[in-house]
Structures are given as C-alpha cells and as structure tokens.
Design an enzyme around this catalytic site. Sequence first.
Site, PDB file in Angstrom:
ATOM      1  N   THR A  73      36.820  37.862  25.945  1.00 22.98           N
ATOM      2  CA  THR A  73      35.405  37.634  25.661  1.00 22.98           C
ATOM      3  C   THR A  73      35.222  36.402  24.784  1.00 22.98           C
ATOM      4  O   THR A  73      34.361  35.552  25.042  1.00 22.98           O
ATOM      5  CB  THR A  73      34.783  38.871  24.991  1.00 22.98           C
ATOM      6  N   ASN A 140      37.213  42.997  38.325  1.00 23.62           N
ATOM      7  CA  ASN A 140      37.701  44.151  37.576  1.00 23.62           C
ATOM      8  C   ASN A 140      37.246  45.489  38.144  1.00 23.62           C
ATOM      9  O   ASN A 140      37.877  46.519  37.898  1.00 23.62           O
ATOM     10  CB  ASN A 140      37.254  44.054  36.109  1.00 23.62           C
ATOM     11  N   SER A 184      43.360  38.136  28.744  1.00 18.50           N
ATOM     12  CA  SER A 184      43.402  39.109  27.647  1.00 18.50           C
ATOM     13  C   SER A 184      44.724  39.868  27.720  1.00 18.50           C
ATOM     14  O   SER A 184      45.103  40.370  28.781  1.00 18.50           O
ATOM     15  CB  SER A 184      42.232  40.087  27.773  1.00 18.50           C
ATOM     16  N   CYS A 304      33.915  48.675  30.556  1.00 18.74           N
ATOM     17  CA  CYS A 304      33.205  47.836  29.583  1.00 18.74           C
ATOM     18  C   CYS A 304      31.723  48.171  29.515  1.00 18.74           C
ATOM     19  O   CYS A 304      31.033  47.800  28.586  1.00 18.74           O
ATOM     20  CB  CYS A 304      33.386  46.359  29.929  1.00 18.74           C
TER      21      CYS A 304
END
Length: 358
Positions: A73, A140, A184, A304
């Site tokens: 992010t 995702n 990430s 998320c």
Amino acid sequence: MIYLDYQATTPLAPEARDAMLRWLDGPGGTGFGNPHSPHRMGRQAKAAIELAREQVAALFPAGGKVVFTSGATEAINLAIRGSGKGGTVSVSAIEHAAVLDTAQDAGKRHVLNVAADGQCNTKQDLPADTRLVCVMQVNNEIGTIQPTLEWHRKAKASNALYLCDAVQAYGKIEVTGADMIAISAHKFHGPKGVGALWVREGLDLDEVQTGGGQEFGIRSGTLSPALIAGMGAAAAEAKDRLEQDRDHVETLWKRALELFEGWKLNGSAEARWHGNLNIRRDGLDVNRLMSDCREVMFSAGSACASGSGRTSHVLEAIGLSKAQAKSSIRLGFGRYTTMDEIEQAAKAINSAAREQEL
C-alpha cells in the site's frame, strides 16, 4: 484448521523466520542496532538490509532499484503520488483499493474495463493526458493474469509511466517489465509490515514521506533489519523453489477442479494463477457456509474489504450480478498446502453447501 486463504496472506517460511531472529536481539545481543547509525552495530544491520535488497532484486527485471516500504500500500502510494502531479491516472476496474483509492485521491482517475474472463484489453483508448497507467499482474480475487508487457508498451506509446501491482505475482511467476512494481513480503511467505517498490533505472520519484531522507531520499523512516532480512530470505527461497512451487500448485488446482465439480468458476481458467480458485454456487449463503465450515479458512472475497458489506468490485466488473458475487467463495493455496487438506476442505464445503439446498 485448514488454511486456504493464501491471497490474504501466506504462512511465514521457516527460512524467513530464521533470518529475522538475529535482528530481534534484546539487551546483551548485537542485532538491534539502527541500520542508519555509523557504528559497528549499525553497519552490521545495514549490511543485512543490503543483502536482502539484492535477494529481493533477483526476482525483478535487471536494473532499477528496490525501495523498501512498510508494504505494498505504501509502495503504491509512493509510485502514484511520487511520479508526478496533474494529468490522469488510468487504472483497471479490478485493481486493489490501494490503487483505486489513491488514484482517485491524487487527481483524475480513468477506469479501464475488463472482459468477462477478467482480462484488461489493451485496445482501449487512454485519455490524452494520461500520465500513469496501473494494471496489476495477477488479480487478488480471481487470479487473472494480465497482459502486462502489452500495457507497458501502450503506456510508453502514450508517453505515460506504467505501475504494476505484482503483489500476487512476485515469487510465483516471472515479474515482467514496468516503470514501477509494488510488492508485499507477506504474500510470498515473508513477514507482514514490509514491502518494496521497484523503480526502473533513470526514473526519479518525488519524496512522499518526508523526514530523514532514508531509502535514496524518497522514503524517510528507520528501516527494520528483522523485517527486511525476513523478506530477503523469503525472496531467495521463492526464487529457488519457483518451479517446485508452481508444479505443486498445478497439482492441487487440477484436483480442486475435480472436487468442486458443479461449481462455476469466476474468471479465466487459463490466464490465471492456479493457486486462486474463485467459485460460486447460485443461491449459496456464504456467511452460513463459513459458519458451518469454521475449521476451513477461506474467503468470501478480498480479505482487504471483508466486513465492509460491499459487493466485490472485481466480480461486478466481470459481469456478475450482486447475487452471483455474494454466492462466491475464494480458496487460495500454495507451497505448504497438502492434497489431504484440499480434499478435507472440499468435503466439508460441499457437504455444507448441499445442506443449504435441502
């Protein structure tokens, strides 16, 4: 418990854990030094970070630099906000919220449509003032693999930069060319709280997070040797096991398709990372299903946005109705998933789903 939510996060690799331990030393140890200090302990910590930088860079295109961040992010914010002001940021309709919301906040946002299989067609026109194009490599929620090389070429032809969110691709498939790439660590068996932005050689970004001028002067803040060492070790392990992991996932995928025969697949079966099985059963009450299968960890959509009550924007973008989207589940598996776990999970989920039909 059976863990099938690899898109949300992955189990920490033992190699990553071992790499972190030295840099978590308390009083009497030598691993807690600040990597930006000039003394011996600081230099040792910095050396660990630079080794990790090399390990992470090994899975990126040649050239460029790895800028460590707190996660993808932050990396995406740095890329979008640090690459310029004004103009339009063109994003695919199935980007992560980190891209969609940041592009919206940074100025003008243009949304690129996707087909029913989840792919973003490069024949779409870009606004004349587009300064940045954002198309992720692997989605995702539905695992769709995008034509990133073509999008990179299209962006260059429009005198725009190209940012690729490779969070779900890095360590699993080859990460292809871009101007900037965000990743990430916890998505490839590293620790949470650390990520990176790869920036191609010759591209200068403005500093977004001001302070001490660490990380090439564009990302201030004291780095964590423990988190970064863990990320580096996870990257090195992913590189060594790339084919082995891919073959294992392919075996699990083929078996999962057999076990969930009768369910409808969301997104492409071919242009897809096969560690992502997003399926639906019309009329299914997913909340009830998850309650009935408490020993199986899976997702009703993107973790998320869980608890938001909103319908998945990804499933809506590929043409599913709200009812179809809300009757979908996502099973994610990978390196440490066993065949027995897939079979046990399928038995529990199928049994609970049939109960709803009685």
